[in-house]
Each structure stands twice: as structure tokens, then as C-alpha cells.
Design a protein around this motif. Sequence first.
Motif, PDB file in Angstrom:
ATOM      1  N   SER A 219      18.978   9.980  -3.144  1.00 28.53           N
ATOM      2  CA  SER A 219      17.287  10.421  -3.332  1.00 28.53           C
ATOM      3  C   SER A 219      17.038  11.174  -2.079  1.00 28.53           C
ATOM      4  N   GLY A 220      17.795  10.922  -0.968  1.00 29.78           N
ATOM      5  CA  GLY A 220      17.381  11.753   0.324  1.00 29.78           C
ATOM      6  C   GLY A 220      16.850  10.726   1.401  1.00 29.78           C
ATOM      7  N   ASP A 221      16.708   9.315   1.048  1.00 33.86           N
ATOM      8  CA  ASP A 221      15.972   8.361   2.216  1.00 33.86           C
ATOM      9  C   ASP A 221      16.243   7.160   1.778  1.00 33.86           C
ATOM     10  N   TYR A 222      16.131   6.272   2.921  1.00 30.98           N
ATOM     11  CA  TYR A 222      16.362   4.930   2.679  1.00 30.98           C
ATOM     12  C   TYR A 222      15.223   4.413   1.518  1.00 30.98           C
ATOM     13  N   PRO A 223      15.780   3.232   0.938  1.00 29.41           N
ATOM     14  CA  PRO A 223      14.623   2.840   0.085  1.00 29.41           C
ATOM     15  C   PRO A 223      13.382   2.353   0.516  1.00 29.41           C
ATOM     16  N   GLU A 224      12.321   2.572  -0.333  1.00 35.31           N
ATOM     17  CA  GLU A 224      10.890   2.071   0.355  1.00 35.31           C
ATOM     18  C   GLU A 224      10.944   0.847   0.766  1.00 35.31           C
ATOM     19  N   VAL A 225      11.526   0.010   0.141  1.00 33.83           N
ATOM     20  CA  VAL A 225      11.613  -1.564   0.513  1.00 33.83           C
ATOM     21  C   VAL A 225      12.148  -1.746   1.892  1.00 33.83           C
ATOM     22  N   MET A 226      13.046  -0.978   2.078  1.00 34.24           N
ATOM     23  CA  MET A 226      13.492  -1.263   3.216  1.00 34.24           C
ATOM     24  C   MET A 226      12.924  -0.695   4.629  1.00 34.24           C
ATOM     25  N   LYS A 227      12.324   0.354   4.084  1.00 37.38           N
ATOM     26  CA  LYS A 227      11.426   0.984   5.164  1.00 37.38           C
ATOM     27  C   LYS A 227      10.197   0.265   5.524  1.00 37.38           C
ATOM     28  N   ASN A 228       9.610  -0.329   4.389  1.00 33.90           N
ATOM     29  CA  ASN A 228       8.533  -1.189   4.475  1.00 33.90           C
ATOM     30  C   ASN A 228       8.602  -2.522   5.289  1.00 33.90           C
ATOM     31  N   TYR A 229       9.775  -3.239   4.753  1.00 40.55           N
ATOM     32  CA  TYR A 229      10.160  -4.451   5.483  1.00 40.55           C
ATOM     33  C   TYR A 229      10.556  -4.488   6.950  1.00 40.55           C
ATOM     34  N   VAL A 230      11.372  -3.380   7.307  1.00 41.64           N
ATOM     35  CA  VAL A 230      11.847  -3.331   8.731  1.00 41.64           C
ATOM     36  C   VAL A 230      10.749  -2.824   9.583  1.00 41.64           C
ATOM     37  N   GLY A 231       9.923  -2.025   8.859  1.00 44.03           N
ATOM     38  CA  GLY A 231       8.895  -1.321   9.663  1.00 44.03           C
ATOM     39  C   GLY A 231       7.811  -2.380  10.051  1.00 44.03           C
ATOM     40  N   ARG A 232       7.366  -3.130   9.016  1.00 46.73           N
ATOM     41  CA  ARG A 232       6.320  -4.320   9.187  1.00 46.73           C
ATOM     42  C   ARG A 232       6.956  -5.226  10.157  1.00 46.73           C
ATOM     43  N   LYS A 233       8.319  -5.733  10.322  1.00 45.44           N
ATOM     44  CA  LYS A 233       8.760  -6.589  11.195  1.00 45.44           C
ATOM     45  C   LYS A 233       8.825  -6.257  12.444  1.00 45.44           C
ATOM     46  N   SER A 234       9.109  -4.684  12.470  1.00 44.80           N
ATOM     47  CA  SER A 234       9.331  -4.033  13.951  1.00 44.80           C
ATOM     48  C   SER A 234       7.988  -4.051  14.524  1.00 44.80           C
ATOM     49  N   ALA A 235       6.850  -4.087  13.547  1.00 45.31           N
ATOM     50  CA  ALA A 235       5.646  -3.757  14.180  1.00 45.31           C
ATOM     51  C   ALA A 235       5.075  -5.040  14.702  1.00 45.31           C
ATOM     52  N   GLN A 236       5.319  -6.050  13.929  1.00 38.79           N
ATOM     53  CA  GLN A 236       4.993  -7.656  14.402  1.00 38.79           C
ATOM     54  C   GLN A 236       5.565  -8.013  15.384  1.00 38.79           C
ATOM     55  N   GLN A 237       6.939  -7.467  15.979  1.00 28.69           N
ATOM     56  CA  GLN A 237       7.748  -7.641  17.052  1.00 28.69           C
ATOM     57  C   GLN A 237       7.262  -6.907  18.175  1.00 28.69           C
ATOM     58  N   GLY A 238       6.102  -6.072  18.039  1.00 27.17           N
ATOM     59  CA  GLY A 238       5.549  -5.096  19.379  1.00 27.17           C
ATOM     60  C   GLY A 238       6.103  -4.064  19.552  1.00 27.17           C
ATOM     61  N   LEU A 239       7.132  -3.376  18.657  1.00 24.36           N
ATOM     62  CA  LEU A 239       7.743  -2.308  18.716  1.00 24.36           C
ATOM     63  C   LEU A 239       6.941  -1.241  18.274  1.00 24.36           C
ATOM     64  N   GLY A 240       7.032  -0.174  19.079  1.00 25.32           N
ATOM     65  CA  GLY A 240       6.182   1.144  18.500  1.00 25.32           C
ATOM     66  C   GLY A 240       6.758   1.823  17.385  1.00 25.32           C
ATOM     67  N   THR A 241       8.183   1.747  17.199  1.00 23.83           N
ATOM     68  CA  THR A 241       8.798   2.454  16.047  1.00 23.83           C
ATOM     69  C   THR A 241       9.605   1.592  15.396  1.00 23.83           C
ATOM     70  N   SER A 242       9.787   1.741  14.145  1.00 24.47           N
ATOM     71  CA  SER A 242      10.746   1.101  13.289  1.00 24.47           C
ATOM     72  C   SER A 242      12.154   0.922  13.884  1.00 24.47           C
ATOM     73  N   ARG A 243      12.785  -0.305  13.666  1.00 27.97           N
ATOM     74  CA  ARG A 243      14.083  -0.685  14.127  1.00 27.97           C
ATOM     75  C   ARG A 243      15.102   0.233  13.011  1.00 27.97           C
ATOM     76  N   LEU A 244      14.592   0.341  11.890  1.00 27.95           N
ATOM     77  CA  LEU A 244      15.358   1.324  10.913  1.00 27.95           C
ATOM     78  C   LEU A 244      15.167   2.771  11.398  1.00 27.95           C
ATOM     79  N   PRO A 245      15.926   3.449  11.729  1.00 27.77           N
ATOM     80  CA  PRO A 245      15.758   5.084  12.157  1.00 27.77           C
ATOM     81  C   PRO A 245      15.200   5.733  10.882  1.00 27.77           C
ATOM     82  N   SER A 246      14.558   6.862  11.210  1.00 27.64           N
ATOM     83  CA  SER A 246      14.201   7.789  10.028  1.00 27.64           C
ATOM     84  C   SER A 246      14.878   9.184   9.973  1.00 27.64           C
ATOM     85  N   PHE A 247      14.920   9.827   8.812  1.00 26.44           N
ATOM     86  CA  PHE A 247      15.632  11.238   8.691  1.00 26.44           C
ATOM     87  C   PHE A 247      14.588  12.213   8.587  1.00 26.44           C
TER      88      PHE A 247
END
Length: 640
Positions: free
Chosen positions: A369-397
Motif C-alpha cells: 500500500s506504499g506506507d506503514y500501517p496508519e496504526v503504527m504511525k499513530n501509536y509510535v508518533g504519539r508515544k514519541s511526542a509524549q517522550q519529548g521527541l520532535g519527530t516520530s521514532r518510526l521513520p517516514s517515506f
Amino acid sequence: MEGRLGAGSASASSGDDDNDDSWIGTGVVGANCGTSWATCVPNGSASGADACSMEVEIVQIFDDSSPGGMCKNGIAINPGVEGDSKSGLFASNDNMLLSELDSTFINDASVLSGFLWGVGSSAFQTEGAWDKDGKGPSIWDTFTHKKGKVFMNETADSSCEGYYKVKDDIQLLKELKVNHYLLSISWPRIIPTGIKKEQVNEKGIKFYNDTINSLLENKIIPIVTLYHWDLPQVLQEKYGGWQNISMISYFNDYANLCFEKFGDRVKYWITFNNPWAIAEEGYETGEHAPGLKLSGVGAYKAAHHIIKTHAKVWHSYNKTWRSKQQGMVGISLTSAWGEPVDLTSQKDIEAAERYVQFYLGWFANPIYSGDYPEVMKNYVGRKSAQQGLGTSRLPSFSVQEKSYIKGTSDFLGINHFTTRYIIEKNYSAFQGPSYHTDRDLAELVDPKWPDPGSKWLYSVPWGFRRLLNFVKTQYGNPLIYITENGVSEKLQCIQLCDEWRMDYLKGYINELLKAINDGVNVKGYTVWSLLDKFEWNKGYSERFGLYHVDFKKGNKPRYPKASVQYYKMIINANGFPNPREVKSWHQKAIETCSITNQLLAADPLTSHMEMVTEIVVPTVFTLCILISAILLMFLLRKHN
Ligand code: BGC
């Protein structure tokens, strides 16, 4: 949130077969809940729940009470036969169902016309000869040579000596009458440093050429994996391995060399085997080589580079080789099935979906489908933000990358071994970054599930069908080859009457046939594995082979387990003809293995004889010659 396509679709829609052990027949899948206990989830909420009288007790993994068994003279005696429900297959409901309640069967060979039956292995796990004929070291050589990384500090330095036993092993394949053999090429055996322009090892090329030729001469189709985990050590040392983007071009050079040298004869290529384990166990937990513990970051980065590398190689093949060689390039992805503990709980349903998306979807979604599953992007993105990171630990394409990656698989290899029950479990972001806590779920197992070997491997055949239906609906019914499916045992002694493996294969292959009947496009099945072999950080303690290998002996002799006969019958019949015949296969296989067991029980005598002929006789003979020479000299002197 992606729709929960798999569990609610074909396999479960009839409301009858969460654990349907009936044989596939004319599309009727009808075990009832009274005997099909896994449909009875806590709260009695499953479909057909009124028929459920049994409460399911589900426990958190992992308890490590593998059954084991007893050895006498190095030979197993009735392992697990007397076992309780925990210790094995013999007392479990599943097996009673399979052996006694089977009533309908697939008996329509046309469904499986052209279907490929095979077995698999991998280079590092079987070849040995780790430093012979110009091979460079891999990360697994380095890892296994460090103390404390592998069970009993075992190494794969000689393993099954497969490098020297190609002809013998092809005889085993012929005996099985398989259509294909799945093998992998060791990158450092043909490019010792991993960098093509530095050196190509002609002896390595010759080895794989000879192997491929011998397979073809014996009418066995080679399915070749380019990467089954043995990265050249130099690339790890110089660049950090899969943490580094430069792997893309080094791997692409290697892949093109393989297409150039072997592609006239190899028509099925797999870029990566189980990238989930490469990333998660190599760069997250560090349980596998290269042993890096980069929790919450390393695995995502490694996976990102692997996905891009896969796409690059597919495009290379497409552009340069496809028209000449007419082959296919795919990837083999591993996934367990995740079943919600409580089917009425939306949270559990979503958690189970997340489990599969973080496992299979992580790799399959970008490719289909051309990208990581939405649910992965959401979960890793949200936790990364809560951990004070500027970008998600899940890289993006990037947009270009997405379209470059999408559609880069001519077929999908599926490795599948087991299933988990899943519940939602929230982890605080402040516990620190980790792939596991990113998913917000807990994995559970039913203690009644048979678990004869590896502690993570419970036999749950119905999960296979569900996973395959999930693949069908999520990724547009792709062409699938099952590239790994099998079960291990733990016993150290020779254990040839592997009834649990026959039961596992019967159950899983039957569910596979049901999935094919559901319309899943599976065209081949591979038992994992041909031989007992080096099981990564578990050393030789877990045995997946259809053939037992005696690792204590220098020439690593192979002995057929009962499942050899059994699988051979399945191949010969192209599935399961009828219950009576399948039962007789089982009986015949047990008779054969009992005879081999008896022969082997006499083996101590044989080894004694071998010692006499190989050591004692030559030594005595040499001593005699020496003494005669001395005597002769003495006599001659006296005479003079
Ligand atoms: C790996 C195999 C391994 C099996 C069992 C799979 O994911 O690809 O190499 O033998 O797991 O541990």
C-alpha cells in the motif's frame, strides 16, 4: 484504524470455526463449539457460545515448561505420550478432534493443481565451513564466537556440514519427492567483505552453482533467499549494518551478482527472510546478531532500510533481468496470528489488529500500500511526542519513496508458526521507548495449546487460516508461497517418532487447504525445515528438522523422523485424500521410525566398531611395521 479484515472475514464469518478442526470438504466448515474449545473466550462471548461449556484459561506468555522427554542410550522413549494437557499434543482436544472427528476432506486435486510442496533451510543454519574456501565472516559468526550469546555457547562453525554434503542432502529431498527446495545464499561466502568491488569469491559462486545445478538435475525447483540474516561482518563494523543507508547499494550489488550468476536457472527469488526478526532481534533486543540494544529506535531504522533495499532490488530485477530471465522476486514475512481475547471488546479487537499490523503490516503495508500501517504511525508518533521527541521514532517515506516501494513484490512469502491471544494493555510513554510497549498490548496463550519445543511455539492451526485470510483482504489477494511452517522439539537425544510434528503438519496443512478454499491465493507450501540445524541463539537445543542430525558425530549423520514418511504421503496425495488413509499414513510412519530407532539403539556397538577400525587397527598396524623395521635393522646389523 484499519478495518479488522481478517478475523471477521471468511474464516470466522460462519461463526463456527475459530478453532475448527474439521477437515476441509466442500466448503462446509462446521465444528461445533462444544468440542471446539478455543471459540469459548472468557465472558462466553464467542459465536455459538451457548454450546460452550468449557472455560478457557489463558495465561501470560512465556512459561518455560517445555515437555522434554526421556532418553535411554541416547534414544527418546515415548516422549510426551503420557503427558498432561500442558506437556503435549497427545492429550489435547485438538488432536482428538483431528483424529476422531474428521469427517469431510478435500479430495479435489484440481484445487491444488501445480501446487508446490517443499522443504527449506538456510545457509548459516546448515552450511558450516564458516571460514573455508575464501568465505568472509558474517555478523552471526562474530556473534556466536562471543561467550554468552548462544545457548551453551554453541556455534554454527560446522553445523550440519551442509557445505560438504550437498549431494547427500539432495538425496533426502529426492526421498521426500518435494517439488522445491528453499535455500539461502550466504552473502559473505560469495562477497567476503560484502562489497562487490573489493572481491568476489569464485569458490563461493561455484558452490551455489553446483548446488543449483544438482537440484535442477533432480527436478527440484530452487527457491533462493538472498538474505537469511548473515550480513558480512565488515559491513557491520564499517557502517553499522542495517542502521546505515549504504546497505542499500551494497546489497543491490550483491543481488545483481546473484541474478547474473544464477538467474538463468533460479526463477524464484526472495530478497529478505523475516525482516521482522532482523530488525527486532538484531537491533532492538539484541538477542540476535549483531546484538544491538537500540530499544524503540534501532528496529524501526533497520526495517526502514531493509524495506528500501527490497524495493531497490525488485526494481533492479524488473529493469535489468526480468525480460531475460522471466523469474519472480518476493519477500518472506513472518507473522503470528493475533486473536482478540474477548471478541465483544472493541479494545481487544483493535489490540489484536495492532499486533498483526506491527508484525506483518510493518513490512507488508509499505510493499502493498506504499506506507506503514496508519496504526503504527499513530501509536509510535504519539508515544514519541509524549517522550519529548520532535519527530516520530518510526521513520517516514517521502512521496517518491512511497510510490517506488508500492507494488514491489511478485509474490509474498509467508512464514507462520503460531498464534497469540491479545488484550489491550496501556504502557506509559515514560517507561522509555520500545517497539513492544509502542503497541499497547499483551500477548497471551492458552495453556492447553500444545507446545512441544520452542517456548514461543504453540500449535494453533486455526490461526493459520485467519492470518491467510487477513493477507488476502488487506493486500488484495496476492500470490502467496508459504516459505516456513513447522514445529520444533527440545529433546537432546535422538527422537525419531515425532508424532507431534505429524499432528502439527496435519492441522496446519488442513487449515491451509481451508484458506485456499476461502479463495486465498496460495501456490506453495514449505515445511521448515529439512534438517535439524543451528537455531540461532538457541543453538542446537531446538530441533525443527524432518531429519534428525547427530551433531555429536563428525560427519553429522541424518536420520529420518516419522514426519518424513508422513509428509511424503501428503505430497504424493497432493493433500489429504480421506481420514482412513491419513490415519494409516500415521501408523506406517510410526512403524518405520520404530524400526530406525531400534537400529540406532544398536549404534553404540557400531561406533565401537568404527573406533576399532578407524583408530585401533591403523595404530596397531603402524606399530607392527615400526617394530618389524626395528627388528629388521637389528638383525641386519647383527648379520653384518
Ligand atoms: C527463521 C528460521 C528459524 C525459525 C525458528 C524463522 O523465523 O527464519 O531461520 O529457524 O524462525 O526459529
